[in-house]
Design an enzyme around this catalytic site. Sequence first.
Site, PDB file in Angstrom:
ATOM      1  N   GLU A  64       0.832  -1.208   0.000  1.00  0.00           N
ATOM      2  CA  GLU A  64       0.000   0.000   0.000  1.00  0.00           C
ATOM      3  C   GLU A  64       0.868   1.259   0.000  1.00  0.00           C
ATOM      4  O   GLU A  64       0.594   2.212  -0.720  1.00  0.00           O
ATOM      5  CB  GLU A  64      -0.952  -0.015   1.204  1.00  0.00           C
ATOM      6  CG  GLU A  64      -2.039  -1.063   1.043  1.00  0.00           C
ATOM      7  CD  GLU A  64      -2.945  -1.149   2.257  1.00  0.00           C
ATOM      8  OE1 GLU A  64      -2.441  -1.515   3.336  1.00  0.00           O
ATOM      9  OE2 GLU A  64      -4.141  -0.837   2.125  1.00  0.00           O
TER      10      GLU A  64
ATOM     11  N   GLU B  76      -3.782  -9.605   3.680  1.00  0.00           N
ATOM     12  CA  GLU B  76      -4.546  -9.309   4.909  1.00  0.00           C
ATOM     13  C   GLU B  76      -5.635 -10.326   5.204  1.00  0.00           C
ATOM     14  O   GLU B  76      -5.914 -10.627   6.365  1.00  0.00           O
ATOM     15  CB  GLU B  76      -5.181  -7.913   4.816  1.00  0.00           C
ATOM     16  CG  GLU B  76      -4.207  -6.749   4.906  1.00  0.00           C
ATOM     17  CD  GLU B  76      -3.582  -6.369   3.570  1.00  0.00           C
ATOM     18  OE1 GLU B  76      -3.695  -7.140   2.596  1.00  0.00           O
ATOM     19  OE2 GLU B  76      -2.968  -5.292   3.499  1.00  0.00           O
TER      20      GLU B  76
END
Length: 706
Positions: free
Chosen positions: A110, A130
């Site tokens: 990210e 995740e």
Amino acid sequence: MSELVKFSNQGGIGVITVDNPPVNALSPGVPEGIQAAVKQAQTDDSIQALVLIGAGRTFIAGADIKEFGKITSGERKDRFSLTELMLAMEDSSKPVICAIHGTAFGGGLEVAMGAHYRVAVPSAQVGQPEVKLGLIPGAAGTQRLPRLAGVAKAVEMCAFGEPVKAAEALEAGIVDRLIDGDLREGAIAFAREILAKGEKPRKPRERNEKLAATPSTASIFAAARELARKTRRGMMAPLAAIESVENATRYPFDQGCKKEMELFVKCLFSDQSKAMIHAFFGEREVAKIPFLPKDTPVAEIRKAAVVGAGTMGGGITMNYVNAGIPVVLKETTQEALDRGLATIRKNYANSVKKGRFPQSVMDQRMALIRPQLTYDGFEEADIVAEAVFEGMALKKQVFAEIDKVAKPGAILASNTSTLDIDEIASATSRPHMVIGHHYFSPANVMRLMEIVRGNATSPEVIATSMALAKKLNKVGVLVGNCRGFVGNRMIHCYGREAQFLVEEGAAPEAVDKALYDFGMAMGPLAMGDLAGLDVGWRIRKEFKHLEDPTVRHALVADALCEMGRYGQKTGSGWYRYDENRNPSPDPEVTALIERLTKEAGIERRAIGPDEIVDRTLYALVNEGARILEEGFALRAVDIDIIYLTGYGFPVYRGGPMWYADTVGLKKVYDRVCEFEARHGKLWTPAPLLKRLAEEGGTFAKMDKEK
Ligand code: NAI
């Protein structure tokens, strides 16, 4: 800046280096440090572009997972948002380039997607894993990734969490160039090229061209949802990730990010994510053996010998050769040896067919196996793994034979699932070298290896076994030598209750469905049919003399075996199977159950799924508590990991002991007392469960205090 982030000016290119060993996780201080460096560069006229790189073996590998627990427990109040950092990078008037080596996972990717450009070495990997912790990307990953890579790739990465190699990332548009040779130099050269071209840096959040909805976009999301429901059954995070990527196609960037944050928080505070984070740390925790001194020597295992080429011996042999360890494999007859080898060959050929590895790898592995009918070569083995039929007399005879041929330092490991390791060891002149290595079927697939220490097993043999488990790509969990060890001792109680429920009125398929819906990979009766009902039947016969005549015993399984209904292998067991092994309820079984229960005077009634789940699961928990108290498992988390890696327990429930904590031990205890009142002493609450329930404690807290 901070200690964790360093900044240097390399001839006009500002190099920001994250230095937070071992994996440059985004611990407090790291995002702030990067942001400060980016900000400082904006007003520094000597800097024309920025390169963000990781020191050591990797780029930012991801978030600091420990921080999630601190947030949900309330220990950490502040929440530094990565969003600000990424906006600062994107809004930088000077081009920002991320240079990736090792892994850029989760928050690491990210951050990288906040830069204008990404370069990577060919061995690098990127990913949004995740979901494996019950989460979704929480720093705009679901919004920037589809803008860079398109929705199909973004959905795949965010919902299923698998890593993507650099070449594939380049093709998808996540990475702009692969750098051969020195990454830092390559990234600086890339920055100069960009500057020379005079390109205005493009903000990833403004690159909307890959988001345009087409008729196929809807089908991408529909297909992803279907796959998630099938392969991630019961899990909320994959569906949340799909929704969030879909939001990128529906809403402007800022709104998409806001919705992503809402979904992220929902996942973060869910029982599912807490359970999966428990499982993540649990796998690391079980490797720690508190009573073993740190300097306990670990022997190297270079050569192995396996006795028995049946179901388990074949799988165990594959484990060794997969790790590059040659095996001499002994059988009693040529026929059994040929059969065993044919199964191994078939398994490998299947993998080749599925593209898991090329034929050459299969050939190499097969060449590491030396099949034979004698003990030749056993004198060279560093470990002898025994997997002959279950039976004490045979095990002792085989161990006495192995003792004569194995070299003095060799570990002698039995794969017995029920027998006393000390008694097996007594057949040798070296009980300190004997240990249980209990694999789970199929042994080449299931990750669990219960490592059973006997009274005499030496610390070196334990330490070597733990290290070996890791080398074989297994999760080694050290347990004590009681009947059934930890996993099977508990599963016995679970299976017992499943059968009692059937006797008391629940249909076999209702019992299986309730537990399948709870999240178990299979219902207990279907599992019995798969493993073979005759296995338990034989064990019960062997231990008949130890049975307590004053407690209730299940009636139906033995009767099924007496009818020749051993399960899938005979075409019938609890169910009837067609030629494709599809089960269907069998009226003959219903009639049998009704007859046997009538004869035994058991009252039949309607039983709902809640009672089915409570009776079977709390039977596991109560026995687990007893095992803990008796010291046969080191920690509650060890039991959880055994169930997650060996018994198909749903990872999002964290294992039986964690599940009990989640329900609340007082509630579990009260229900156990209720069952005791109704069903008698098999339900006597474990004293530990009683104590923790009364104190308001949890198994997890007890582990922490150890
Ligand atoms: P199996 O019946 O498939 O294989 C046993 C093999 O050992 C046979 O091929 C037999 O010919 C061979 N054998 C017997 N005596 C021998 C000797 N003296 N020398 C060399 N080979 C000999 O049995 P399976 O299922 O592989 O079980 C083996 C052991 O693993 C048992 O102790 C069992 O309790 C344990 N186990 C089985 C599990 C399962 O799911 N099947 C799971 C975990 C443990």
